[in-house]
Structures are given as C-alpha cells and as structure tokens.
Design a protein around this motif. Structure first.
Motif, PDB file in Angstrom:
ATOM      1  N   UNK A 119       0.815  -1.224   0.000  1.00 16.16           N
ATOM      2  CA  UNK A 119       0.000   0.000   0.000  1.00 16.16           C
ATOM      3  C   UNK A 119       0.848   1.273   0.000  1.00 16.16           C
ATOM      4  N   UNK A 120       2.151   1.138   0.236  1.00 19.54           N
ATOM      5  CA  UNK A 120       2.999   2.338   0.328  1.00 19.54           C
ATOM      6  C   UNK A 120       3.340   2.814  -1.082  1.00 19.54           C
ATOM      7  N   UNK A 121       3.245   4.116  -1.285  1.00 20.51           N
ATOM      8  CA  UNK A 121       3.498   4.706  -2.601  1.00 20.51           C
ATOM      9  C   UNK A 121       4.615   5.736  -2.465  1.00 20.51           C
ATOM     10  N   UNK A 122       5.164   6.208  -3.582  1.00 17.95           N
ATOM     11  CA  UNK A 122       6.117   7.325  -3.480  1.00 17.95           C
ATOM     12  C   UNK A 122       5.398   8.543  -2.894  1.00 17.95           C
ATOM     13  N   UNK A 123       6.002   9.147  -1.865  1.00 18.88           N
ATOM     14  CA  UNK A 123       5.343  10.255  -1.164  1.00 18.88           C
ATOM     15  C   UNK A 123       6.220  11.510  -1.171  1.00 18.88           C
ATOM     16  N   UNK A 124       5.565  12.649  -0.922  1.00 17.61           N
ATOM     17  CA  UNK A 124       6.271  13.914  -0.707  1.00 17.61           C
ATOM     18  C   UNK A 124       5.580  14.647   0.435  1.00 17.61           C
ATOM     19  N   UNK A 125       6.277  15.592   1.040  1.00 18.17           N
ATOM     20  CA  UNK A 125       5.608  16.443   2.025  1.00 18.17           C
ATOM     21  C   UNK A 125       5.164  17.727   1.347  1.00 18.17           C
ATOM     22  N   UNK A 126       4.038  18.251   1.837  1.00 18.96           N
ATOM     23  CA  UNK A 126       3.480  19.486   1.276  1.00 18.96           C
ATOM     24  C   UNK A 126       3.510  20.632   2.289  1.00 18.96           C
ATOM     25  N   UNK A 158       2.378  14.653   4.912  1.00 21.82           N
ATOM     26  CA  UNK A 158       2.892  13.844   3.815  1.00 21.82           C
ATOM     27  C   UNK A 158       1.739  13.214   3.037  1.00 21.82           C
ATOM     28  N   UNK A 159       1.895  13.119   1.717  1.00 16.99           N
ATOM     29  CA  UNK A 159       0.855  12.518   0.870  1.00 16.99           C
ATOM     30  C   UNK A 159       1.511  11.775  -0.298  1.00 16.99           C
ATOM     31  N   UNK A 160       0.793  10.803  -0.863  1.00 16.29           N
ATOM     32  CA  UNK A 160       1.276  10.201  -2.107  1.00 16.29           C
ATOM     33  C   UNK A 160       1.444  11.287  -3.166  1.00 16.29           C
ATOM     34  N   UNK A 161       2.449  11.130  -4.016  1.00 19.90           N
ATOM     35  CA  UNK A 161       2.748  12.121  -5.048  1.00 19.90           C
ATOM     36  C   UNK A 161       1.550  12.344  -5.982  1.00 19.90           C
ATOM     37  N   UNK A 162       0.647  11.377  -6.035  1.00 15.17           N
ATOM     38  CA  UNK A 162      -0.542  11.503  -6.886  1.00 15.17           C
ATOM     39  C   UNK A 162      -1.619  12.383  -6.241  1.00 15.17           C
ATOM     40  N   UNK A 163      -1.396  12.850  -5.011  1.00 22.33           N
ATOM     41  CA  UNK A 163      -2.423  13.591  -4.269  1.00 22.33           C
ATOM     42  C   UNK A 163      -2.436  15.077  -4.568  1.00 22.33           C
ATOM     43  N   UNK A 164      -3.281  15.794  -3.827  1.00 17.83           N
ATOM     44  CA  UNK A 164      -3.420  17.241  -3.956  1.00 17.83           C
ATOM     45  C   UNK A 164      -3.249  17.894  -2.594  1.00 17.83           C
TER      46      UNK A 164
END
Lengths: 470, 201
Positions: free
Chosen positions: A284-291, A298-304
């Motif tokens: 379930x873990x995806x590539x993530x970034x912090x916003x 932190x959210x999956x890179x596909x998020x908003x």
C-alpha cells in the motif's frame, strides 16, 4: 519473561536502578559534533572533570563545514570557524577519536559512525543530535541527547534514563517498484503523526524492512525522531553482520566470533509485550512527498494539497499557516508544484545507495535549465566511492554541483541555504519553517524522486520515469 | 542549577501545535559556544521581520507579555532537534515554566537540566489556562512544584504528574553529574564486567 530487542539492550546496560525506576545506563559510543558540544567541554573544564572514556568518544565536525572545495583554505564565516576550531581544540585536549575537516573519513556524524565500524549491534549510542536514531539500523539503542547530557556522558560514560515503552512498527509484504525506505519512514510518520512515537522506542520489522539494505534501514531509523520516538531500531541479521565485518573498528578474529554469537540473540522474543503496534502493508505504500511544514504533512505524489478545514483541533490553524508559508493552495495537484532547487544528501539520504538511486534516474538526463541542483555525499569516503563508480560524473554531466561532505542544506548552518520563497526538493528530514534557510520552502522525498524533480522542474512521480513492463 | 519551587506569573499564549526547535531558536544562533545570550533571538523568525524590526503582533512583542515567565503552548511543543539552545533561549528570555498537553522527548528532558519546568495537563485544562494567558497580567497563573499543582486565575486547581527524581532535582537545584559521580564505584564495577562480557566494545 519474553523480551523485546529494546528490553535486551537496555538490560545489558543498566549500571544502577533507583527504587523509582530511574536508571543509570552505560553508554558504549558517544558521537560528538561541533554544535552541541562546546558548552559541554567547557563545563568539564570549569569543574576540573575529564572525559571518562575517550576511546569510546568520536568527534567529527559536520553541521558548520562548507561543502565547496575552497573550504581547504579555512572557513570564512567567523562563528562557524570558532565552533569548528573549538571542536578541534577539545578533541585534541581531551584525547578523543577525531576526524578533522580535511580527513577523507570526515562526514556527517551518523554516516561516519557506521562507516568506520564504531556502531555495532547491541550497543548504546548517543550523540547531541536528534538523528542519532540512524544507528538503530544495526540493532543498537541510539538516540539524541541535549548538551547537558553530552557533558554528563563525557564525564561519567552514563546517562540518567527512564525506560521508554515498546512500540512495534511492522511493514508487511514487499514494496512496489519506485517505493523506497524514505517512502516507508515518511508514510509511517504520516500514519502516526509527529507525536505518535512520543514515549516509545520503535522496533521496525516485517518483510519489507528485512528486504531493505543497511543503507535503507538507516534511512528508516533516521526519521524515527520525526515520529516523536526516542529511538528506532531494527534487529540485526546477516545483512547487518556483512555490513559490519571488516570495518576499521569492528571486532576481528576471536572477538568477532564472540560478538557474532551475542548479536544473533538480539531479536525480540516470541510473545514479547508491545505497548503499541502499527502495521502498514508494504504493497500500500506509494512514493510520497511532504506538502507542509511538519514531516507528518505527507501525501502520495498523486495527491493534492489538502484544505485546512479537513483537519481538526489545533492542526487547522497549523495547516493554514503552513500553506501560507509554503505558498500553496488547497486542491493544487502535487505534481503541478514547480521547484527552484534540488538537494540530495543529509544523514537521511547521503549514503552510496542513495547516490546510486539518484544517478540511475539522472543518467543521460539534464537538470531543467534555471534550476539549482546539488549533491552532497555524506562522507569523504562515500564521495570517493561515488567517484570511483562513475556516479559523480553522471551528476556533473546532468548539471548537478558535486560537493564535499557535510550536513549542507539540511539545516543551513553553513553557506548552503535557501533564499526566502525558494522551493526545494530535498532528501533531508525536516521541512520546518526556516529549516533550510529563512523563508525557504522544503518538500521532503526520496533521492530518486528528487532526481526526477531535477529533470522536470516540478514534483514528479518517479514511476512515470521508470521503464514500463512490456 | 537554579531551584524551582513556586512561580506566580504572566503566561504567554502560543496555541500553535508542533512548535519546533527551529522556530524556538533558528539554526543561525546555534553557532555560539556559550549557554547564555540567546533570549534576544528566541522565536527569532516569528518575532522579527527581515530588517530585524519587531513584529508587533507576535505575542512576546506585546507589552503584556514582554516579561512573561510562563508559556501556555499547543501540542507537541519542542519537537525537532536535540538542541539545548531551545531551553537556553527560553530561560534567557525569562521563561521558567511551560504548560502544554505534550512535549517532544528530548526537549522535555533538556528543560529540567536548566531549571525549567515543563508541565503536562489534559487538553481541557490547557484550554482554560490558555484563556487565562490571553488576559495577560489580569490573569496570573500560579505553579507549585512541591504540591504538583497549577492554579488558574479564578482559583481552579489542576494537578500534574512529574517523575519523582526530576522533581527532586528541580526543587533542590541539583547537578546531575555530581549525583552520578557519587555512584562512580557502580560505574567502575559495571565497566569491568562489561569489558569481560563484551570485550569488542
């Protein structure tokens, strides 16, 4: 009674226990850098005390040192120079192990310790630095301390401690392609919050953790502190032993055999008590970034970018403040966020495997024109190895600056800093306001994701750059 | 170390959650080799503008709070780095106690080494004290370490928990190193035993 790994290391180091449970814990390794130690050494001088175990004390300057080649001519910033000079004087006067700025073994203290074999399974390791948790990757109990405690360890080789509670973080299964140790550790913080580990020592376990390299395990443990935990650790296994074997300060011969026999017992027993358990599925873990401006943002890179109103309590105002600071609007797609700068390095992601991961993405590619990009190896030896493997040339050809070892832009105590409003894709560990420079905007991510962002000039899903299965 | 026994004073409200050590004392002030003098840079980036002028809205710049001795703060105060410069800066400014629902582990321990008392109370009690803090000098908060109580401006008494050893050291202003060195023979014994058992260390 069945014990956790933390219980076992703790029990092996208790010098004295008071009736109320306060313990005096013996410290096997004390790492020292220039920022949090001058007042401690001064304290020793003022009280006429000495360093009890200089052979177990290792000093290296890292926070303040410039990473440009001209540092060999001396540090220009006067305050930084005074601090680095103070460490030099203290290390020599008190006779501790020491890697000065111009030694090829110099680097970030948490990279140097394992690299030189100072960090071994089952040890207690402390340093006046919160990212000491890194050493937990070896099955050592490792945590940050304040300067008063640095002085206490220097003088007594012990710490006054209360035992923490046991927390298990299990990552089951296997990671999907493009997902790294950094994504694990950020995802755990995203799930538990920055205070989710407060009062606990975390043991990371599960198939996905076992499958990580030692470098990856160090990345995971490094950020245990960002989840509020006192320490993070991982049971040592064959990978650990292979990594340690042959390092300059690792045991040799008969001592190696004796050490190995004990190290193999260092795992949590079946039926051991856990005060808290968190389980994530590796799949379930995806590539993530912090916003935002907390590692839990932190959210999956596909998020908003989320809306402040979607949070509760004090976090609503904190997110409002964070979005204003970061110059972001709710609903904005993360992959639409354009960056100015890329920083690859730090005690979180400044090891050889991190540089390999970034170089793989950058091979034959160019940094987007106008972008500033730098790679800062975690130690002089990592730097030399990367040069030998041809990684340095890939970075240079792509348009990255190839720097000397140090903490660099992770905390902006040296000349590597962000300007107000400058937005950075960073492989470091903290996205706090002002962390990389006043007004600087930090997005945390893995080395591969940072490399991808350097090419596109925006936050990028690394999976889009990976070869697709036929 | 200074003793901490009782304190009645003005509390400054800082309801923001996750106030980190980079906010408390930004990295450029960590280059000192002394413990003192950091108070003027406490919360530097929130307190001063780019030209070094005070930002009037910031709580510690307001006349009512310039001499505050207590902070009432949001959850997870002091998260981030191990820098003891954070409690040094707070102490140098004149802060002697902090009230919050929770603290980061290292920061919490560092406070006690500097004669400063970090108090943990449940959210609803922190909310009441936060309201007191918003009234400035019109609502002083009283702290008694011996009885482990905080008394709000209108006389509500809240009890807090504290580790007995930390309390003892704070009440008596004891130096940890001095206390530990009284146990030096125990350290010697342990070290001899550990060297036998784990000679590679």
């Amino acid at each position: 009674m069945p014990k956790t790994l933390y219980d076992k290391i703790w029990d092996a180091h208790v010098v004295h226990e008071d009736a109320d449970g306060t313990c005096l814990l013996y410290i096997d390794r004390h790492l020292v850098h220039e920022v949090t130690s001058p007042q401690a050494f001064e304290g020793l001088r003022l009280t006429g005390r000495t360093v009890r175990a200089p052979d177990k004390t290792i000093a290296v300057p890292d926070h303040n040192v410039p990473t440009t080649p001209d540092r060999e001519q001396g540090i220009k910033n006067e305050e930084s120079r005074i601090q680095v000079d103070a460490l030099d004087r203290n290390a020599r006067e008190f006779g501790v192990n020491y890697y000065p700025v111009n030694d090829i073994r110099q680097g970030i203290v948490h990279i140097v310790g394992p690299e030189q074999g100072w960090t071994l399974p089952g040890m207690t390791v402390v340093c006046g630095d919160s990212h000491t948790a890194t050493h937990g990757a070896f099955g050592a109990l490792a945590h940050g301390i304040g300067t008063s405690e640095v002085e206490h360890v220097l003088a007594t080789q012990t710490l006054i401690q209360q035992k923490s509670k046991n927390m298990k973080v299990e990552i089951t299964g296997t990671l999907p392609p493009g997902v790294t140790a950094k994504d694990i550790t950020l995802s755990v913080i995203g799930a538990t919050g920055t205070a989710g580990g407060t009062g606990y020592v975390i043991e990371y376990c599960g198939q996905a953790i076992e499958e990580l390299s030692m470098e990856g395990r160090m990345t995971v443990c490094n950020m245990a502190i960002e989840g509020g935990a006192r320490a993070g650790l991982i049971a040592p296994d064959e990978k650990t032993f292979q990594y340690v074997k042959g390092r300059p300060h690792a045991p040799k011969g008969a001592q190696w055999d004796a050490a190995l026999a004990w190290w193999k017992t260092l795992k949590s027993d079946e039926g051991a008590h856990w005060d808290k358990v968190v389980t994530l599925r590796g799949e379930d873990i995806t590539p993530v970034v912090t916003w935002g401006t907390s590692p839990e943002d932190v959210l999956p890179i596909t998020g908003s970018v989320p809306a402040p109103e979607s949070f509760s309590g004090g976090k609503v105002d904190a997110v409002r403040r964070a979005l204003e600071y970061m110059g972001l609007k709710p609903g904005q797609k993360l992959t639409d966020i354009e960056i100015d700068t890329v920083f690859i390095g730090s005690c979180t992601n400044g090891r050889i495997e991190d540089l390999r991961a970034a170089a793989t993405v950058l091979e034959g590619q160019k940094v987007k024109p106008g972008l500033r990009a730098m790679v800062v190896p975690g130690s002089g030896l990592v730097r030399a190895q990367a040069e030998e493997e041809g990684l340095a040339q890939i970075f240079i050809d792509a348009g990255f600056e190839w720097r000397l070892a140090g903490c660099s832009m992770c905390l902006a105590m040296n000349p590597d800093q962000l300007s107000p409003g400058e937005r950075c894709a960073a492989t470091s560990n903290r996205n706090f306001e002002g962390r990389q420079g006043r007004g600087g905007r930090t997005h945390l991510m893995s080395p591969a994701m940072a490399a991808a962002a350097a090419i596109t000039g925006r936050l990028t899903d690394i999976r889009e750059m990976m070869p697709q299965p036929a | 170390m200074d003793k901490f026994t009782t304190l009645t004073g003005v509390a400054a409200p800082m309801p923001l959650v996750n106030i980190d050590t980079d906010m408390i004392i930004p990295k450029q002030f960590l280059k000192t080799i002394q413990r003192t003098g950091l108070g003027k840079n406490l919360f530097d980036e929130m307190r001063y503008d780019d030209d070094g002028r005070e930002i009037p809205d910031f709580v510690l710049n307001q006349p009512a709070y310039r001499n505050a001795e207590i902070l009432v703060a949001g959850d997870n105060f002091g998260c981030g780095s191990s820098r003891e410069h954070a409690p040094w800066a707070l102490a140098d400014f004149g802060i002697k106690a902090i009230i919050s629902t929770s603290y980061a582990d290292i920061f919490y321990g560092n406070c006690f080494k500097n004669g400063m008392l970090p108090i943990v109370l449940p959210q609803e009690q922190v909310d009441i004290l936060m309201e007191d803090a918003r009234k400035g000098a019109n609502a002083r908060i009283a702290i008694d370490l011996e009885s482990q109580t905080v008394t709000s401006a209108d006389g509500q008494v809240f009890t807090f928990e504290i580790d007995p050893f930390k309390k003892h050291c704070l009440l008596n202003g004891l130096d940890d190193i001095g206390l530990t060195l009284e146990k030096v023979s125990a350290i010697d014994t342990f070290e001899a035993m550990a060297t036998q058992a784990r000679p590679w260390v």
